[in-house]
Design an enzyme around this catalytic site. Structure first.
Site, PDB file in Angstrom:
ATOM      1  N   GLU A  37       0.965  -0.370  -5.074  1.00  0.00           N
ATOM      2  CA  GLU A  37      -0.004   0.690  -5.376  1.00  0.00           C
ATOM      3  C   GLU A  37       0.742   2.015  -5.464  1.00  0.00           C
ATOM      4  O   GLU A  37       1.316   2.479  -4.486  1.00  0.00           O
ATOM      5  CB  GLU A  37      -1.057   0.777  -4.271  1.00  0.00           C
ATOM      6  CG  GLU A  37      -2.092   1.852  -4.542  1.00  0.00           C
ATOM      7  CD  GLU A  37      -2.669   2.475  -3.280  1.00  0.00           C
ATOM      8  OE1 GLU A  37      -3.849   2.858  -3.314  1.00  0.00           O
ATOM      9  OE2 GLU A  37      -1.943   2.576  -2.274  1.00  0.00           O
ATOM     10  N   ASP A  57       0.817  -1.210   0.000  1.00  0.00           N
ATOM     11  CA  ASP A  57       0.000   0.000   0.000  1.00  0.00           C
ATOM     12  C   ASP A  57       0.853   1.264   0.000  1.00  0.00           C
ATOM     13  O   ASP A  57       1.904   1.320   0.638  1.00  0.00           O
ATOM     14  CB  ASP A  57      -0.896  -0.017   1.247  1.00  0.00           C
ATOM     15  CG  ASP A  57      -1.757   1.215   1.372  1.00  0.00           C
ATOM     16  OD1 ASP A  57      -2.660   1.379   0.534  1.00  0.00           O
ATOM     17  OD2 ASP A  57      -1.530   2.015   2.303  1.00  0.00           O
TER      18      ASP A  57
END
Length: 551
Positions: A290, A221
């Site tokens: 990401e 993330d």
């Protein structure tokens, strides 16, 4: 003689210990379909209103039926849940809302028996301020003193002009420590200090812990934010006229995002999973990253252009996540496909993604009449396909009022409709029973969409004709054929609303003729046929309500 045989035994034993473990399939992910599960909204097994791990376990056969390669679980580690689990307070514990570590082990075992891989969300940029690391750091405990980014200064003036993703200063004052700490997201999400080798080692151990358990990979993330400018220099204005001084994009993030040191961290994470596979054998463990970043910076998260350093196995391609049919047409999508393919070094693998937990649903953005066409486009392009839960049935955004909203980034009533991410996070629509089969009737954490009676998986399975789900299944079967798996790719527009995708291997072609929207168009019917140059063609699949006949 006894000594002689003892020496032989010791030699053989040492030799066995040092022998490399046999490697398995290192390429399984390169043409896979990964399905994002938002656990709190997927299936509630105990009727408390929240989806959980046993609910996922109960529904794993759905992925085997659909033809999905791997499931990716949004955060399930222990968290105060201020930011939907992206504020982790213990990396080694499952949040009680979702169940237990034993429940996760059951998912891994059953998924592997079904031929499905399990990917976990990994949040390395920050923790919750309830994490024991942060508590110790704020207290000045020597071992953890530099685990986070702390800066001296006056309590009435932040160290610099950096802004949080969620507005206002990226710095929070600690009365206890009498220093500022960096938090590029919420106040309760302090940034870890990646210049401290102990932090990297601690996060490395988290990855190893879950790989030991059988996890097949990680979605990493918020990677652009990992390492900031050491000199804490002010960032320049972006000169975006739509941004206010407290907005994140009021500034050009040359010192807080996509720094050279950030790429080094991602490459180090890749080394960890590669070395684990070499040491323990088996199939490849993978990383997905990401990174909402400019294209040239996004490509660097894959690794260097020549492959001398490797980063994530793939970094998400968000080109299709933003557009909608009010601002896009066939020429837009043709251009986006070639822009990605032309800029990705040939040694890396493309991926295609149209929706996730932070963006409005595909069906809502593009319309129900186009969801089949976009699923065909996404999953018949070369490389990896990514499905956000509900896309396989054409699920739309749900209906959520301000009072029902849970998104911490949308606590302004006047902008709730524009900023809230709750709409794309409402519960999965399993059937037409109470609460869409998500649970047995208890109030759900976000309301079940009113559309569940007309859109749900059970009805789409049982309908005598085509449905979005039946089409999705056939697309995933079709993508395993050689032209879709290893064939050449060509995509072109006949007009603003007609898009053609062709995958070819020798004299065999798979062609998608995609009419965007319901409007009539003037392009001659079958105008794409001369380009295909084949003797015979068969309609293999259509969208729902098409006038064309399969076969």
């Amino acid at each position: 003689m006894k000594i002689f045989w003892l020496n032989i035994f010791i030699t053989l034993f040492v030799s066995c210990l040092s022998a490399p473990a046999p490697l398995g399939d290192q390429d399984w992910w390169k043409h896979g379909v990964f399905y994002q599960i938002y656990p709190r909204s997927f299936k509630d097994s105990n009727n408390d209103g929240n989806g959980d791990l046993l609910g996922i376990l109960e529904k794993l056969d759905h992925f085997a039926d659909a033809g999905v390669t791997g499931v990716w679980l949004s955060p399930i580690m222990q968290s105060p849940q201020v930011d939907a689990g992206y504020d982790i307070s213990d990396y080694y514990t499952i949040d009680p809302m979702y169940g237990s570590m034993d429940d996760l082990k059951k998912i891994i075992a059953k998924a592997h028996n079904l031929g499905i891989r399990v990917i976990l969300d990994f949040v390395p940029n920050h923790t919750s301020n309830q994490h024991e690391w942060f508590k110790a750091s704020e207290n000045g405990t020597e071992e953890y003193k530099d685990f986070y980014v702390w800066v001296d200064g006056s309590p009435d003036k932040p160290p610099n002009n950096w802004n949080s993703v969620f507005k206002n200063s990226a710095w929070t004052w600690s009365d206890k420590r009498q220093q500022w700490y960096l938090r590029q997201f919420l106040e309760v999400q302090p940034d870890l200090n990646f210049r401290n080798p102990k932090v990297r080692e601690a996060l490395k151990n988290v990855l190893i812990f879950y790989m030991d358990m059988g996890i097949d990979g990680f979605r990493v993330d918020a990677v652009p934010y990992l390492v900031e400018d050491k000199l804490l220099r002010d960032e320049p204005r972006s000169n975006d006229p739509t941004q206010e001084p407290n907005d994140h994009d009021y500034l050009d993030h040359i010192y807080t995002m996509n720094t050279d040191e950030t790429y080094d961290v991602v490459y180090e994470f890749r080394d960890i999973v590669e070395n684990y596979t070499k040491e323990h054998g088996g199939d490849a463990r993978i990383l997905m990253s990401e990174a909402y970043a400019p294209l040239d910076k996004t490509m660097r998260y894959y690794g260097t252009a020549n492959g001398s350093r490797l980063g994530a196995h793939f970094t998400f391609n968000f080109f299709f996540v933003g557009p909608n049919l009010n601002t896009s047409n066939a020429y837009t999508f043709e251009s986006l496909v070639y822009e990605w393919i032309d800029n990705l070094p040939s040694i890396y693998v493309s991926n295609w993604d149209m929706g996730n937990h932070d963006n409005r649903r595909v069906t809502t953005r593009f319309g129900k009449e186009d969801v089949d066409g976009f699923n065909m486009l996404l999953h018949l392009l070369p490389g990896i396909g990514i499905t956000y839960y509900g896309e396989e049935i054409g699920q739309e955004d749900g209906e959520v009022t301000y009072e029902q909203g849970q998104d911490p980034a949308a606590r302004n009533r006047s902008t709730f409709e524009q900023t809230s991410r709750d709409f794309e996070r409402t519960p999965f629509q399993w059937d037409n029973s109470t609460n869409a089969g998500f649970n047995e009737g208890n109030k759900t954490w976000l309301p079940v969409s009113e559309k569940y009676k007309e859109t749900n998986l059970a009805d789409e399975i049982s309908t005598p004709g085509l449905s979005h789900y039946k089409i999705y299944k056939e697309i995933l079967r079709k993508r395993q054929e050689d032209p879709a798996r290893i064939g050449d790719t060509k995509i072109w527009s006949l007009s603003e609303d007609v898009l053609i995708l062709k995958r070819s291997l020798e004299k065999t072609h798979i062609v998608v003729a995609f009419k965007l929207g319901w409007q009539n168009h003037t392009a001659p019917e079958y105008a794409f046929v001369p380009e295909i140059k084949c003797d015979t063609a068969t309609v293999a699949l259509t969208n729902v309500n098409s006038t064309h006949q399969i076969g």
